[in-house]
Design an enzyme around this catalytic site. Structure first.
Site, PDB file in Angstrom:
ATOM      1  N   LYS A  24      36.017  46.229  36.635  1.00 36.18           N
ATOM      2  CA  LYS A  24      36.729  46.865  35.827  1.00 36.18           C
ATOM      3  C   LYS A  24      37.563  45.997  35.031  1.00 36.18           C
ATOM      4  O   LYS A  24      38.253  46.450  34.000  1.00 36.18           O
ATOM      5  CB  LYS A  24      37.728  47.852  36.486  1.00 36.18           C
ATOM      6  CG  LYS A  24      36.917  48.415  37.528  1.00 36.18           C
ATOM      7  CD  LYS A  24      37.888  49.457  38.681  1.00 36.18           C
ATOM      8  CE  LYS A  24      37.105  49.970  39.956  1.00 36.18           C
ATOM      9  NZ  LYS A  24      37.832  50.531  40.871  1.00 36.18           N
ATOM     10  N   GLY A  25      37.878  44.753  35.498  1.00 38.63           N
ATOM     11  CA  GLY A  25      38.993  43.959  34.843  1.00 38.63           C
ATOM     12  C   GLY A  25      39.005  43.725  33.357  1.00 38.63           C
ATOM     13  O   GLY A  25      39.912  43.454  32.709  1.00 38.63           O
ATOM     14  N   GLU A  84      34.272  39.364  29.716  1.00 37.71           N
ATOM     15  CA  GLU A  84      34.636  39.272  31.143  1.00 37.71           C
ATOM     16  C   GLU A  84      36.033  39.013  31.115  1.00 37.71           C
ATOM     17  O   GLU A  84      36.693  38.213  30.288  1.00 37.71           O
ATOM     18  CB  GLU A  84      34.008  38.156  31.869  1.00 37.71           C
ATOM     19  CG  GLU A  84      34.364  37.618  33.260  1.00 37.71           C
ATOM     20  CD  GLU A  84      34.252  38.582  34.352  1.00 37.71           C
ATOM     21  OE1 GLU A  84      34.651  39.824  34.198  1.00 37.71           O
ATOM     22  OE2 GLU A  84      33.855  38.454  35.485  1.00 37.71           O
ATOM     23  N   ASP A  85      36.901  39.355  31.980  1.00 37.74           N
ATOM     24  CA  ASP A  85      38.446  39.065  32.364  1.00 37.74           C
ATOM     25  C   ASP A  85      38.622  37.633  32.417  1.00 37.74           C
ATOM     26  O   ASP A  85      39.228  36.941  31.771  1.00 37.74           O
ATOM     27  CB  ASP A  85      38.997  40.004  33.129  1.00 37.74           C
ATOM     28  CG  ASP A  85      38.362  39.847  34.821  1.00 37.74           C
ATOM     29  OD1 ASP A  85      37.502  39.186  34.734  1.00 37.74           O
ATOM     30  OD2 ASP A  85      38.863  40.767  35.488  1.00 37.74           O
ATOM     31  N   ASP A  88      36.262  31.830  36.441  1.00 34.67           N
ATOM     32  CA  ASP A  88      36.876  31.179  37.471  1.00 34.67           C
ATOM     33  C   ASP A  88      36.067  30.249  38.031  1.00 34.67           C
ATOM     34  O   ASP A  88      35.851  29.251  37.381  1.00 34.67           O
ATOM     35  CB  ASP A  88      37.312  32.258  38.351  1.00 34.67           C
ATOM     36  CG  ASP A  88      38.365  31.705  39.793  1.00 34.67           C
ATOM     37  OD1 ASP A  88      39.162  30.829  39.102  1.00 34.67           O
ATOM     38  OD2 ASP A  88      38.435  32.290  40.825  1.00 34.67           O
ATOM     39  N   LYS A 116      39.931  29.485  33.622  1.00 35.27           N
ATOM     40  CA  LYS A 116      40.422  28.576  34.848  1.00 35.27           C
ATOM     41  C   LYS A 116      39.328  27.506  35.059  1.00 35.27           C
ATOM     42  O   LYS A 116      38.652  27.452  36.130  1.00 35.27           O
ATOM     43  CB  LYS A 116      40.617  29.264  36.105  1.00 35.27           C
ATOM     44  CG  LYS A 116      41.805  30.299  36.257  1.00 35.27           C
ATOM     45  CD  LYS A 116      41.813  30.915  37.558  1.00 35.27           C
ATOM     46  CE  LYS A 116      42.685  32.058  37.937  1.00 35.27           C
ATOM     47  NZ  LYS A 116      42.751  32.495  39.048  1.00 35.27           N
ATOM     48  N   PHE A 137      46.997  32.761  40.314  1.00 36.31           N
ATOM     49  CA  PHE A 137      46.570  34.123  40.321  1.00 36.31           C
ATOM     50  C   PHE A 137      47.079  35.054  39.628  1.00 36.31           C
ATOM     51  O   PHE A 137      48.574  35.224  39.801  1.00 36.31           O
ATOM     52  CB  PHE A 137      46.525  34.633  41.886  1.00 36.31           C
ATOM     53  CG  PHE A 137      45.603  35.973  42.029  1.00 36.31           C
ATOM     54  CD1 PHE A 137      44.300  35.935  42.190  1.00 36.31           C
ATOM     55  CD2 PHE A 137      46.103  37.147  41.866  1.00 36.31           C
ATOM     56  CE1 PHE A 137      43.430  36.919  42.578  1.00 36.31           C
ATOM     57  CE2 PHE A 137      45.503  38.540  42.067  1.00 36.31           C
ATOM     58  CZ  PHE A 137      44.115  38.504  42.390  1.00 36.31           C
ATOM     59  N   VAL A 138      46.496  35.701  38.557  1.00 32.32           N
ATOM     60  CA  VAL A 138      47.185  36.528  37.684  1.00 32.32           C
ATOM     61  C   VAL A 138      46.680  37.977  37.783  1.00 32.32           C
ATOM     62  O   VAL A 138      45.650  38.317  38.084  1.00 32.32           O
ATOM     63  CB  VAL A 138      46.927  36.142  36.231  1.00 32.32           C
ATOM     64  CG1 VAL A 138      47.565  34.648  35.912  1.00 32.32           C
ATOM     65  CG2 VAL A 138      45.385  35.969  35.860  1.00 32.32           C
ATOM     66  N   ASP A 144      43.638  43.155  38.538  1.00 34.49           N
ATOM     67  CA  ASP A 144      44.326  43.785  39.633  1.00 34.49           C
ATOM     68  C   ASP A 144      44.455  42.862  40.513  1.00 34.49           C
ATOM     69  O   ASP A 144      43.912  41.513  40.825  1.00 34.49           O
ATOM     70  CB  ASP A 144      43.355  44.985  40.095  1.00 34.49           C
ATOM     71  CG  ASP A 144      42.161  44.220  40.917  1.00 34.49           C
ATOM     72  OD1 ASP A 144      41.439  43.306  40.317  1.00 34.49           O
ATOM     73  OD2 ASP A 144      41.898  44.664  41.913  1.00 34.49           O
ATOM     74  N   ARG A 150      46.824  46.911  37.322  1.00 35.93           N
ATOM     75  CA  ARG A 150      45.753  46.731  36.099  1.00 35.93           C
ATOM     76  C   ARG A 150      46.341  47.189  34.798  1.00 35.93           C
ATOM     77  O   ARG A 150      46.225  46.933  33.728  1.00 35.93           O
ATOM     78  CB  ARG A 150      44.744  47.629  36.241  1.00 35.93           C
ATOM     79  CG  ARG A 150      43.605  46.924  37.351  1.00 35.93           C
ATOM     80  CD  ARG A 150      42.393  47.672  37.168  1.00 35.93           C
ATOM     81  NE  ARG A 150      41.534  47.734  38.419  1.00 35.93           N
ATOM     82  CZ  ARG A 150      40.670  46.700  38.571  1.00 35.93           C
ATOM     83  NH1 ARG A 150      40.715  45.738  37.692  1.00 35.93           N
ATOM     84  NH2 ARG A 150      39.856  46.303  39.630  1.00 35.93           N
TER      85      ARG A 150
HETATM   86  P1  5GP Z   1      34.042  33.779  39.328  1.00 34.66           P
HETATM   87  O1  5GP Z   1      32.857  34.384  39.617  1.00 34.66           O
HETATM   88  O2  5GP Z   1      34.024  33.039  38.205  1.00 34.66           O
HETATM   89  O3  5GP Z   1      34.749  33.037  40.473  1.00 34.66           O
HETATM   90  O4  5GP Z   1      35.088  34.938  39.256  1.00 34.66           O
HETATM   91  C1  5GP Z   1      35.404  35.928  38.418  1.00 34.66           C
HETATM   92  C2  5GP Z   1      36.007  37.047  39.013  1.00 34.66           C
HETATM   93  O5  5GP Z   1      36.976  36.743  39.832  1.00 34.66           O
HETATM   94  C3  5GP Z   1      36.930  37.725  37.796  1.00 34.66           C
HETATM   95  O6  5GP Z   1      36.175  38.533  37.133  1.00 34.66           O
HETATM   96  C4  5GP Z   1      38.113  38.315  38.567  1.00 34.66           C
HETATM   97  O7  5GP Z   1      37.454  39.665  38.799  1.00 34.66           O
HETATM   98  C5  5GP Z   1      38.198  37.686  39.774  1.00 34.66           C
HETATM   99  N1  5GP Z   1      39.409  36.599  39.533  1.00 34.66           N
HETATM  100  C6  5GP Z   1      39.347  35.298  39.486  1.00 34.66           C
HETATM  101  N2  5GP Z   1      40.712  34.947  39.327  1.00 34.66           N
HETATM  102  C7  5GP Z   1      41.421  35.891  39.393  1.00 34.66           C
HETATM  103  C8  5GP Z   1      42.664  36.257  38.997  1.00 34.66           C
HETATM  104  O8  5GP Z   1      43.516  35.121  39.073  1.00 34.66           O
HETATM  105  N3  5GP Z   1      43.375  37.247  39.114  1.00 34.66           N
HETATM  106  C9  5GP Z   1      42.435  38.470  39.255  1.00 34.66           C
HETATM  107  N4  5GP Z   1      43.128  39.487  39.262  1.00 34.66           N
HETATM  108  N5  5GP Z   1      40.934  38.326  39.324  1.00 34.66           N
HETATM  109  C10 5GP Z   1      40.853  37.105  39.377  1.00 34.66           C
END
Ligand code: 5GP
Length: 161
Positions: A24-25, A84-85, A88, A116, A137-138, A144, A150
């Site tokens: 949902k992000g 995508e939000d 990571d 990141k 962590f944001v 969220d 959110r």
């Molecule tokens: P990845 O698969 O790249 O590790 O993760 C991406 C997802 O992890 C993002 O779509 C998000 O949902 C979650 N995520 C990663 N870092 C953060 C953060 O700092 N805050 C929040 N709220 N979600 C995060």
């Protein structure tokens, strides 16, 4: 946002584009982004869930991602911008890229609000990045913590995480 919007408008000049938000992000980011784009644009959403907690050992080793909501339309031959939000570890976008490419789109680009790079486990890069941030962590602006925050107007660092 205006900058990414005009970049996308230039890159896809004269072409229709489907913006595909990851629930949902990305909902708030997508809503702002599409309004900065001067193109024949439509949008849709896709849902993913990841198994395990992000920071436990099982997650680190398996990092399994699955689809919880598929798109409502055919992607074949379309220009897709996956929205995508946060990028990571890269697990989610690596998985989604594979799934979407299997639908034979005309093109596939990735837009992320936040990147990141220090957390990356898989080599995936976004084509459009709002901001590059440190390993914090944001929350807010769609992001969220346990479904909370959110609706905060801006992205904020959640202390202690
Ligand atoms: P990845 O698969 O790249 O590790 O993760 C991406 C997802 O992890 C993002 O779509 C998000 O949902 C979650 N995520 C990663 N870092 C953060 C953060 O700092 N805050 C929040 N709220 N979600 C995060």
């Amino acid at each position: 946002m205006a900058e990414i919007g005009s970049q996308i408008s230039r890159d896809f000049y004269g072409e229709p584009v489907l913006f595909l938000g990851v629930l949902k992000g990305s909902a708030v980011f997508l809503a702002d982004l599409v309004r900065e784009v001067d193109l024949n644009a439509t949008f849709d959403f896709i849902g993913v869930a990841s198994y395990g907690k992000r920071d436990d050992a099982a997650w680190e080793s398996t990092g399994e991602v699955r689809l919880t909501k598929d798109v409502d339309q055919s992607l074949e031959g379309k220009n897709i911008v996956l929205v995508e939000d946060i990028l990571d570890t890269g697990l989610t976008l690596t998985y989604l890229r594979k799934v979407l490419l299997a639908h034979a789109p005309k093109s596939l680009k990735i837009a992320v609000l936040l990147d990141k790079p220090s957390r990356r486990k898989l080599p995936v890069a976004a084509d459009y990045v709002g901001f590059t941030i440190a390993d914090e962590f944001v929350v807010g602006y769609g992001l969220d913590y346990a479904e909370q925050y959110r609706n905060l107007r801006d992205v904020c660092v959640l202390e202690g995480h």
